[in-house]
Design an enzyme around this catalytic site. Structure first.
Site, PDB file in Angstrom:
ATOM      1  CD  GLU A  81      -1.506  -0.096   3.605  1.00 22.78           C
ATOM      2  OE1 GLU A  81      -1.849   0.991   4.087  1.00 22.78           O
ATOM      3  OE2 GLU A  81      -2.016  -1.182   3.939  1.00 22.78           O
ATOM      4  CB  CYS A 113      -2.136  -5.464   6.057  1.00 26.04           C
ATOM      5  SG  CYS A 113      -1.816  -3.846   6.787  1.00 26.04           S
ATOM      6  CB  THR A 154       2.332  -0.155  15.041  1.00 20.33           C
ATOM      7  OG1 THR A 154       1.231   0.524  14.418  1.00 20.33           O
ATOM      8  CG2 THR A 154       2.039  -0.341  16.528  1.00 20.33           C
ATOM      9  CB  THR A 204      -9.474  -0.956  12.713  1.00 22.51           C
ATOM     10  OG1 THR A 204      -8.866  -0.798  14.001  1.00 22.51           O
ATOM     11  CG2 THR A 204      -9.536   0.407  12.031  1.00 22.51           C
ATOM     12  CG  HIS A 237      -2.428  -8.445   9.799  1.00 21.05           C
ATOM     13  ND1 HIS A 237      -1.257  -7.993   9.229  1.00 21.05           N
ATOM     14  CD2 HIS A 237      -3.142  -7.337  10.125  1.00 21.05           C
ATOM     15  CE1 HIS A 237      -1.271  -6.667   9.196  1.00 21.05           C
ATOM     16  NE2 HIS A 237      -2.400  -6.242   9.738  1.00 21.05           N
ATOM     17  CE  LYS A 242      -3.970  -5.550  24.571  1.00 17.13           C
ATOM     18  NZ  LYS A 242      -4.536  -4.510  25.453  1.00 17.13           N
ATOM     19  NE  ARG A 246     -10.457  -9.815  21.470  1.00 20.52           N
ATOM     20  CZ  ARG A 246     -11.243  -8.773  21.240  1.00 20.52           C
ATOM     21  NH1 ARG A 246     -10.697  -7.579  21.049  1.00 20.52           N
ATOM     22  NH2 ARG A 246     -12.554  -8.903  21.196  1.00 20.52           N
ATOM     23  CG  ASN A 269       1.254  -3.505  10.735  1.00 19.09           C
ATOM     24  OD1 ASN A 269       1.531  -4.418   9.966  1.00 19.09           O
ATOM     25  ND2 ASN A 269       0.069  -2.916  10.740  1.00 19.09           N
ATOM     26  CB  SER A 299      -7.994  -2.257   6.345  1.00 18.94           C
ATOM     27  OG  SER A 299      -7.534  -2.429   7.666  1.00 18.94           O
TER      28      SER A 299
END
Length: 349
Positions: A81, A113, A154, A204, A237, A242, A246, A269, A299
């Site tokens: 991107e 991404c 990030t 997001t 990804h 976190k 998760r 990232n 996204s």
């Protein structure tokens, strides 16, 4: 016809900035940010580095790792991107640099991404049908984040290249299957001419990342009849530390399964290179027979899930090119002023 990864290569710029140095400028609490994001520092491109140069370095590493004749590569696709040109393919620059031209097809991919994994799927189709001998899929970015925005903590730089083939004797990992889950979800965007992306903040998360990662991951496991315990490793990804932790727990994967590929705390990232970097870090450690589950997210929004089975070939080629952890060693740290210079954030009126 089976398809798989024949080689891979990664590239990470040597420069880093710590979260605390960014937080100091904006008056934020670095400890709270690092704990919340599970990110402590991020990579920064050099003054003369962009998505094209990063993609070239990753591609050269992939060619080197398994001693690939670049003339066999019939397709080069670069997902990003942050392509340096609005009109001029990054992929032709890469193809010329690795001496794969002129008998090949090339194109640039965009899907936030997960543009790199979309390129992998395209290569799978081409080599699986026999249209090309080998295909190269790259995910690379010099990620953008507006000054003071949460993304600035990030958004990093790096890239990964995968060479996809259909000869089992050459494969280091068989791609057992893939599955995608896609909707029109405007959680993150950057219009033409805008220097930095905008995003929906917390929006997001649940309707973006978690919905699409779980949708793709569960879809693939249902399609294949597999479960988390069937895999030795898992990669998701990594916009921060976190989210992948998760979502792994939500899906039934353990911390031990995701640990080898969770490089975001010390890298940041890398956008299109994020999940692909995690897969590369896992391949750097995996043993023959191991199975790897991976799900990328982009996204806009969508998820691409993959199931890999590592072959005996991995031990022959693993050490022939730099590993991800090698690329993370010996960083050169910079303060915010130098970071702003490197990222082009200082603009003259």
């Amino acid at each position: 016809m089976s398809v798989g990864i024949v080689s891979y290569g990664a590239y990470i710029p040597k420069f880093r900035i710590k979260v605390e140095d960014i937080a100091r400028v904006w008056g934020d609490d670095a400890d709270i940010l690092s704990a919340g994001l599970m990110v402590y520092e991020k990579s920064v491109p050099d003054l003369d580095e962009d998505t094209a140069t990063i993609a070239v370095e990753a591609a050269r590493s992939a060619v080197l790792r398994n001693n690939i004749d670049a003339k066999r590569i019939g397709a080069v696709y670069t997902g990003s991107e942050s392509h340096p040109y609005a009109v001029k393919p990054t992929s032709t620059i890469v193809a010329e640099a690795i001496e794969a031209t002129p008998v090949l097809t090339a194109a640039d991919f965009e899907f936030a991404c997960k543009a790199g994994t979309a390129a992998m799927q395209a290569c799978m189709g081409l080599v699986g049908s026999g249209m090309v001998d080998l295909g190269m899929a790259i995910g690379a970015d010099v990620s953008q984040g507006a000054p003071g925005d949460a993304l600035e903590y990030t958004a990093a730089a790096g890239g990964v290249s995968y060479i996809i083939g259909n000869k089992e004797s050459e494969m280091i990992a068989v791609i057992e299957d893939t599955f995608s889950f896609t909707t029109d979800t405007p959680d993150f965007w950057r219009r033409e001419g805008m220097p930095y992306p905008e995003h929906g903040g917390r929006f997001t998360g649940e309707p973006g990342y978690f919905k699409h990662v779980t949708g793709a991951a569960n879809g693939l496991m249902e399609k294949m009849g597999t479960k988390p315990s069937d895999y030795d490793y898992a990669v998701f990804h990594q916009p921060n530390g976190k989210f992948p932790s998760r979502v792994a727990k939500m899906l039934g994967f353990t911390k031990e399964q995701i640990k080898p590929g969770l490089v975001v705390p010390w890298l940041g990232n890398t956008y299109s290179g994020s999940c692909m970097m995690g897969i590369a870090a896992t391949l750097d450690q995996a043993k023959p027979g191991d199975r790897i589950f991976a799900t990328a997210f982009g996204s806009g929004a969508g998820g691409d899930a993959f199931s890999f089975r590592v072959t005996d070939k991995i031990d022959e080629v693993r050490d022939a090119a730099p590993k991800v952890l090698d690329l993370l060693k010996d960083p050169v740290y910079m303060d915010y002023a130098m970071y702003a210079k490197h990222k082009g954030k200082i603009r003259l009126a």
